[in-house]
Write an enzyme that holds these catalytic residues in place. Sequence first.
Site, PDB file in Angstrom:
ATOM      1  N   ILE A   1      31.054  47.517   0.981  1.00 54.08           N
ATOM      2  CA  ILE A   1      31.686  46.826  -0.141  1.00 54.08           C
ATOM      3  C   ILE A   1      30.825  45.635  -0.553  1.00 54.08           C
ATOM      4  CG2 ILE A   1      33.741  45.596  -0.940  1.00 54.08           C
ATOM      5  CD1 ILE A   1      35.312  47.080   1.254  1.00 54.08           C
ATOM      6  N   CYS A   2      30.578  45.536  -1.859  1.00 52.50           N
ATOM      7  CA  CYS A   2      29.842  44.406  -2.397  1.00 52.50           C
ATOM      8  C   CYS A   2      30.779  43.557  -3.244  1.00 52.50           C
ATOM      9  CB  CYS A   2      28.659  44.890  -3.237  1.00 52.50           C
ATOM     10  SG  CYS A   2      27.720  43.559  -4.012  1.00 52.50           S
ATOM     11  N   VAL A   3      31.144  42.391  -2.717  1.00 49.76           N
ATOM     12  CA  VAL A   3      31.985  41.454  -3.447  1.00 49.76           C
ATOM     13  C   VAL A   3      31.586  40.049  -3.017  1.00 49.76           C
ATOM     14  CG1 VAL A   3      33.835  41.529  -1.723  1.00 49.76           C
ATOM     15  CG2 VAL A   3      34.367  40.873  -4.073  1.00 49.76           C
TER      16      VAL A   3
ATOM     17  N   ASN B   1      31.058  49.011  -7.076  1.00 50.70           N
ATOM     18  CA  ASN B   1      30.794  48.010  -6.037  1.00 50.70           C
ATOM     19  C   ASN B   1      30.977  48.525  -4.620  1.00 50.70           C
ATOM     20  OD1 ASN B   1      32.509  46.252  -8.442  1.00 50.70           O
ATOM     21  ND2 ASN B   1      30.362  45.731  -7.991  1.00 50.70           N
TER      22      ASN B   1
END
Length: 263
Positions: free
Chosen positions: A93-95, A86
Amino acid sequence: MATNENLPPNVIRQLAKELKNLDETPPEGIKVVVNEDDFSTIFADIEGPAGTPYENGVFRMKLTLSKDFPNSPPKGYFHTKIFHPNIANNGEICVNTLKKDWNPSLGLRHVLLVVRCLLIEPFPESALNEQAGKMLLENYEEYARHARLYTGIHAKPKAKSKTGAISESTVLNIDSTQNFAQSAGDTNTCSTVTVPLTNPLPALAEQACKGGTSVPDQSAVGGLTTETAVNAPIAVQKTVGGATKVLADKKKIDARKKSLKRL
């Protein structure tokens, strides 16, 4: 360069309050780096959670706040290179918390905790790093090996140097100890020599080694001096010569007596 002027005064006051709280009571494994001149960029050092491939690593990340914050979510980036499904190669950041699940009521503490939890439980289904996501789904051991390798190379914490650990006084103490040991060794060399009791020379030599008087000539042992030893043959010769002379005189007297008797 962004400054506090880019944020509304009420947001600045709220951020100042949150940052102070994070500084005084930091979340576990997270240390926030506060820059009072620019609240729009917030840095944090995140410790790799135990039991994960990121353990023993320290990862620097940042949150970038826009003018619309907190109505719009901050953007998160990892400055430390990391192998994670992620987190993209550029550190993005991928969240969901920073995207569709964002809520203006969420604070910085919540965001930072979510990012750290991402190191514990990645989501390969929404991977930005496709290689890491595919590897995690198909071969976890290989994924963990890659992640540990990245952690060991890029996220190794800086060693705390102890300046002046070896001080001048320590060196002097070492030198004093060495000198004392050498002196003790020299003393022991003299004092541990075993010699017959009938020979007093080693004992006198030991006394001299310890700083006593000088060792007398060996010929002084037993009361016989060098002068006596050298002159002894002459004295004997004189004694023997005197006895010979006395005998010769006695023979002459005896001969004269015999001559007188004949007359």
